[in-house]
Design a protein around this motif. Structure first.
Motif, PDB file in Angstrom:
ATOM      1  N   PHE A  18      46.948  37.052  40.956  1.00  0.00           N
ATOM      2  CA  PHE A  18      46.137  38.164  40.464  1.00  0.00           C
ATOM      3  C   PHE A  18      45.450  37.806  39.138  1.00  0.00           C
ATOM      4  CE2 PHE A  18      45.807  42.007  37.836  1.00  0.00           C
ATOM      5  CZ  PHE A  18      44.961  42.763  38.632  1.00  0.00           C
ATOM      6  N   THR A  19      46.251  37.174  38.257  1.00  0.00           N
ATOM      7  CA  THR A  19      45.686  36.776  36.953  1.00  0.00           C
ATOM      8  C   THR A  19      44.562  35.764  37.136  1.00  0.00           C
ATOM      9  OG1 THR A  19      47.862  37.124  35.936  1.00  0.00           O
ATOM     10  CG2 THR A  19      46.240  35.837  34.693  1.00  0.00           C
ATOM     11  N   LEU A  20      44.775  34.809  38.068  1.00  0.00           N
ATOM     12  CA  LEU A  20      43.757  33.787  38.331  1.00  0.00           C
ATOM     13  C   LEU A  20      42.475  34.418  38.861  1.00  0.00           C
ATOM     14  CD1 LEU A  20      43.326  30.716  38.260  1.00  0.00           C
ATOM     15  CD2 LEU A  20      44.103  30.630  40.626  1.00  0.00           C
ATOM     16  N   VAL A  21      42.625  35.401  39.767  1.00  0.00           N
ATOM     17  CA  VAL A  21      41.459  36.092  40.324  1.00  0.00           C
ATOM     18  C   VAL A  21      40.721  36.852  39.231  1.00  0.00           C
ATOM     19  CG1 VAL A  21      40.725  37.954  41.874  1.00  0.00           C
ATOM     20  CG2 VAL A  21      42.372  36.257  42.666  1.00  0.00           C
ATOM     21  N   VAL A  22      41.470  37.533  38.354  1.00  0.00           N
ATOM     22  CA  VAL A  22      40.856  38.291  37.256  1.00  0.00           C
ATOM     23  C   VAL A  22      40.102  37.363  36.315  1.00  0.00           C
ATOM     24  CG1 VAL A  22      41.335  39.698  35.214  1.00  0.00           C
ATOM     25  CG2 VAL A  22      42.483  40.207  37.374  1.00  0.00           C
ATOM     26  N   VAL A  23      40.743  36.214  35.959  1.00  0.00           N
ATOM     27  CA  VAL A  23      40.113  35.257  35.045  1.00  0.00           C
ATOM     28  C   VAL A  23      38.827  34.693  35.653  1.00  0.00           C
ATOM     29  CG1 VAL A  23      40.359  32.998  33.951  1.00  0.00           C
ATOM     30  CG2 VAL A  23      42.223  34.661  33.837  1.00  0.00           C
ATOM     31  N   ILE A  24      38.881  34.316  36.935  1.00  0.00           N
ATOM     32  CA  ILE A  24      37.686  33.776  37.612  1.00  0.00           C
ATOM     33  C   ILE A  24      36.588  34.833  37.682  1.00  0.00           C
ATOM     34  CG2 ILE A  24      36.785  32.936  39.811  1.00  0.00           C
ATOM     35  CD1 ILE A  24      39.499  31.568  40.264  1.00  0.00           C
ATOM     36  N   GLY A  25      36.980  36.068  37.997  1.00  0.00           N
ATOM     37  CA  GLY A  25      36.006  37.158  38.060  1.00  0.00           C
ATOM     38  C   GLY A  25      35.336  37.399  36.716  1.00  0.00           C
ATOM     39  N   CYS A  26      36.151  37.431  35.661  1.00  0.00           N
ATOM     40  CA  CYS A  26      35.594  37.639  34.310  1.00  0.00           C
ATOM     41  C   CYS A  26      34.661  36.491  33.922  1.00  0.00           C
ATOM     42  CB  CYS A  26      36.726  37.764  33.296  1.00  0.00           C
ATOM     43  SG  CYS A  26      37.680  39.296  33.450  1.00  0.00           S
ATOM     44  N   THR A  27      35.049  35.261  34.283  1.00  0.00           N
ATOM     45  CA  THR A  27      34.210  34.091  33.969  1.00  0.00           C
ATOM     46  C   THR A  27      32.868  34.181  34.675  1.00  0.00           C
ATOM     47  OG1 THR A  27      36.200  32.730  33.711  1.00  0.00           O
ATOM     48  CG2 THR A  27      34.112  31.575  33.997  1.00  0.00           C
ATOM     49  N   VAL A  28      32.906  34.553  35.965  1.00  0.00           N
ATOM     50  CA  VAL A  28      31.665  34.683  36.732  1.00  0.00           C
ATOM     51  C   VAL A  28      30.780  35.764  36.132  1.00  0.00           C
ATOM     52  CG1 VAL A  28      30.696  35.369  38.959  1.00  0.00           C
ATOM     53  CG2 VAL A  28      32.636  33.798  38.877  1.00  0.00           C
ATOM     54  N   ILE A  29      31.377  36.904  35.798  1.00  0.00           N
ATOM     55  CA  ILE A  29      30.599  38.011  35.221  1.00  0.00           C
ATOM     56  C   ILE A  29      29.992  37.599  33.877  1.00  0.00           C
ATOM     57  CG2 ILE A  29      30.767  40.333  34.236  1.00  0.00           C
ATOM     58  CD1 ILE A  29      32.876  40.932  36.399  1.00  0.00           C
ATOM     59  N   CYS A  30      30.774  36.914  33.045  1.00  0.00           N
ATOM     60  CA  CYS A  30      30.273  36.466  31.737  1.00  0.00           C
ATOM     61  C   CYS A  30      29.121  35.473  31.895  1.00  0.00           C
ATOM     62  CB  CYS A  30      31.403  35.834  30.930  1.00  0.00           C
ATOM     63  SG  CYS A  30      32.612  37.033  30.326  1.00  0.00           S
ATOM     64  N   CYS A  31      29.300  34.512  32.823  1.00  0.00           N
ATOM     65  CA  CYS A  31      28.239  33.523  33.058  1.00  0.00           C
ATOM     66  C   CYS A  31      26.964  34.195  33.558  1.00  0.00           C
ATOM     67  CB  CYS A  31      28.713  32.470  34.065  1.00  0.00           C
ATOM     68  SG  CYS A  31      29.993  31.376  33.421  1.00  0.00           S
ATOM     69  N   PHE A  32      27.120  35.166  34.459  1.00  0.00           N
ATOM     70  CA  PHE A  32      25.965  35.886  34.986  1.00  0.00           C
ATOM     71  C   PHE A  32      25.261  36.672  33.883  1.00  0.00           C
ATOM     72  CE2 PHE A  32      24.112  39.714  36.935  1.00  0.00           C
ATOM     73  CZ  PHE A  32      23.217  39.113  37.803  1.00  0.00           C
ATOM     74  N   ALA A  33      26.067  37.320  33.021  1.00  0.00           N
ATOM     75  CA  ALA A  33      25.498  38.104  31.924  1.00  0.00           C
ATOM     76  C   ALA A  33      24.740  37.202  30.942  1.00  0.00           C
ATOM     77  CB  ALA A  33      26.596  38.877  31.196  1.00  0.00           C
TER      78      ALA A  33
END
Length: 205
Positions: A18-33
């Motif tokens: 779950f933590t890995l999924v959250v971290v990857i999701g946050c990274t993707v969102i940050c990169c997109f932003a």
């Protein structure tokens, strides 16, 4: 005891996943932003706004090839208006002719010299004559360089006792030159000749 350990190990795996999924999701969102922010800044910096009558208008850059017909017609129109707009004032005549000669080659200068030698401008001043011109249309062939043009215009010669309307048809060629304050369109008229210039009507004043 072993069952508890298995439950703890399973729970740890779930939490790690779950933590890995959250971290990857946050990274993707940050990169997109960050990407969208940089793209927005680039787009804003590439835009130019012109202030006209208190309103900000966006300016769009375009290829010169797309604007050749419009700029060429305006160049020819400006030249004819400068060359043929006369008032009984030597300074006005000289100012207009000077502007016109920046837009054309020696063919226009020769025409000016011929008119001057024949006393045309002296007669305009002495007779208190005003001359106006209306460019009706300009045809430009951009399929072959230098670009051939033909200008159709109407002259109005205003004398003390009468007003004369004359048709004027000229032609010549346009070649590219550097843009300047005196020649904003970057064209030069070459081999300019008058094809027709005859009276249409005379009205008494």
């Amino acid at each position: 005891m072993f069952k508890k350990m298995q439950n703890i190990d399973t729970a740890f795996k779930h939490i790690r996943t779950f933590t890995l999924v959250v971290v990857i999701g946050c990274t993707v969102i940050c990169c997109f932003a960050v990407y969208k922010s940089f793209r927005l800044v680039y787009e804003m910096q590439s835009k130019v706004y012109i202030l006209a009558n208190g309103k900000a208008l966006e300016a769009y850059a375009s290829d010169r090839k797309d604007n050749i017909p419009v700029e060429a017609k305006d160049h020819v129109k400006n030249f004819h208006q400068y060359f043929f707009s006369l008032d009984p004032d030597d300074k006005v005549i000289q100012a207009n002719i000077t502007k016109a000669l920046y837009l054309a080659d020696g063919s226009a200068k020769r025409e000016y010299d011929n008119l001057k030698e024949n006393g045309y401008y002296a007669n305009v001043i002495a007779g208190n004559i005003s001359q106006e011109i209306k460019v009706d249309s300009v045809a430009v062939d951009i399929n072959e360089y230098p670009y051939h043009f033909r200008c159709y215009a109407t002259q109005h010669i205003i004398r003390t006792t009468s007003t004369v309307a004359r048709s004027l048809i000229t032609e010549g060629y346009l070649r590219n030159v550097s843009r300047s304050d005196n020649n904003p369109h970057g064209f030069l008229i070459e081999r300019w000749t008058t094809i027709d210039n005859k009276d249409l009507k005379i009205e008494n004043r």
